[in-house]
Design an enzyme around this catalytic site. Structure first.
Site, short mmCIF file in Angstrom:
data_model
loop_
_atom_site.label_atom_id
_atom_site.label_comp_id
_atom_site.label_asym_id
_atom_site.label_seq_id
_atom_site.Cartn_x
_atom_site.Cartn_y
_atom_site.Cartn_z
N ASP A 49 0.84 -1.19 0.12
CA ASP A 49 0.06 -0.13 0.07
C ASP A 49 0.79 1.57 -0.13
O ASP A 49 0.50 2.20 0.77
CB ASP A 49 -0.91 0.20 1.10
CG ASP A 49 -1.50 -1.27 1.51
OD1 ASP A 49 -1.90 -1.81 0.50
OD2 ASP A 49 -1.74 -1.71 2.69
N GLU A 256 -11.89 -0.03 -2.99
CA GLU A 256 -10.77 0.75 -1.71
C GLU A 256 -9.74 1.23 -2.66
O GLU A 256 -9.65 1.11 -3.59
CB GLU A 256 -10.24 -0.57 -1.00
CG GLU A 256 -9.66 -1.59 -1.74
CD GLU A 256 -9.38 -2.72 -1.09
OE1 GLU A 256 -9.65 -2.80 0.16
OE2 GLU A 256 -8.50 -3.80 -1.49
#
Length: 355
Positions: A49, A256
């Site tokens: 991420d 997301e």
């Protein structure tokens, strides 16, 4: 960190299937003969991420720090049990990566319970800000913010979560006029569906397949970057006719990992489609949207989750992302970087992550 629907398993990366955009499901133990290009930026730790920013003439990366906790896998991503953040920097893409050590530990956040998922960072008024999602002691994801005089930390967290925030995946965008906006949200394990009524409902569900899909949220930040200056609103993604994407449209709808960048006066909202494993983008004329869906720009990587950031550095644009090349396990990932280009029609070039 990014939420996960475990029953889909790890995505198969057969090149013929990627070419026709069909989808396959395979276990984490399946063999993959593809060769990943480029190589992982960091091999000493598992990282995911990556939120990349240019500070002080360098690229600073703020990723999740994946660890093996032994937690049982579940549809809420319970095995993603990260406990701290490291900050990394590099003077040039392809150059040496410096690990600046632990920038924030969960034990130093007074209201935190468990699971430090994907963070982001920002800079204003000689202060660096680290935004992070973590479950509180009631197991509800909230956003926190921590500050430091240095881009590498260590960061000191505020005593309470940011009022009016929830779910996961914070992303801060500062516009040309200096106004900053916080984007956030993730369905499934990210709990966004539990806030559909405006208050938390542990039994909250996603919309039906023919209903409008859930949108990432956006809210203007105060000048000190510590609070929301307004109630969060939908950053809605629509089709060419202006109709909201449907919840059942898994190839296109938001799941997301929202990110915002600006190019030639247009606002590019990019995100992960989750269970179909694409990185997609939509374009608007305002940081609030609506954003018109334009397409995908990266095909699926090895491992279940996809999460990214896009940053300009020394006249070129770069995509930071992750896969699970090093471990072969979807919860133990490694970050990568490659150049990405805006094409003549204003779109983003399509990237194949493997050769």
């Amino acid at each position: 960190m990014r939420s996960i629907l475990i029953h889909y398993g790890v995505y198969s990366l057969a090149l013929s299937m990627m070419a026709c955009q069909t989808h396959s499901k395979a276990s984490e133990t399946s063999q993959d003969s593809t060769k990943a290009l480029p190589k992982p930026l960091i091999t000493e730790l598992y990282t995911a991420d990556p939120s990349a920013h240019v500070f002080e003439g360098k690229i600073y990366i703020y990723p999740s720090h994946d660890i093996e906790t032994g937690a049982k896998q579940d549809e809420d991503g319970g095995h993603f049990g990260m406990k701290d953040y490291h900050v990394f920097s590099l003077d040039s893409v392809g150059g040496k990566v410096t690990d600046h050590g632990v920038a924030l530990d969960i034990k130093d956040i007074p209201w935190a319970g468990r699971q430090l998922w994907a963070p982001d960072a920002a800079f204003v008024n000689r202060t660096y800000y680290l935004y992070f999602p973590v479950k509180d002691k009631q197991d509800v994801f909230r956003m926190g913010v921590a500050t430091s005089p240095s881009p590498s930390g260590p960061f000191k967290p505020e005593a309470k979560p940011m009022e009016g925030t929830y779910s996961i995946d914070p992303a801060v965008f500062t516009d040309d006029d200096g106004q900053a906006y916080l984007y956030w949200g993730g369905i499934s394990g990210g709990q966004l569906q539990r806030w559909r009524t405006g208050t938390y409902d542990a039994k909250g569900t996603e919309p039906g397949k023919d209903e409008a899909a859930l949108s990432p949220k956006v809210g203007r930040l105060t000048k000190d970057f510590l609070k929301l200056d307004e109630k969060g609103r939908d950053a809605q993604i629509v089709d060419d006719a202006g109709n909201p994407l449907k919840a059942g449209d898994h190839d296109r709808r938001f799941f997301e990992g929202v990110w915002m960048h600006k190019y030639k006066g247009q606002y590019y909202l990019s995100y992960s489609t989750g269970d179909t494993h694409f990185l997609a983008y939509a374009v608007g004329s305002s940081p609030y949207g609506p954003f018109t869906y334009k397409g995908t720009f990266m095909n699926p990587v090895k491992g279940w989750t996809t999460h990214h950031s896009i940053v300009e550095f020394k006249g070129k644009w770069y995509l930071f992302y992750h896969d699970s090349e090093l471990s072969g396990k979807t919860h133990l990932r490694n970050i990568k970087v490659r150049e990405i280009k805006h094409i003549a029609d204003g779109g983003l070039e399509m990237i194949e992550p493997y050769q």
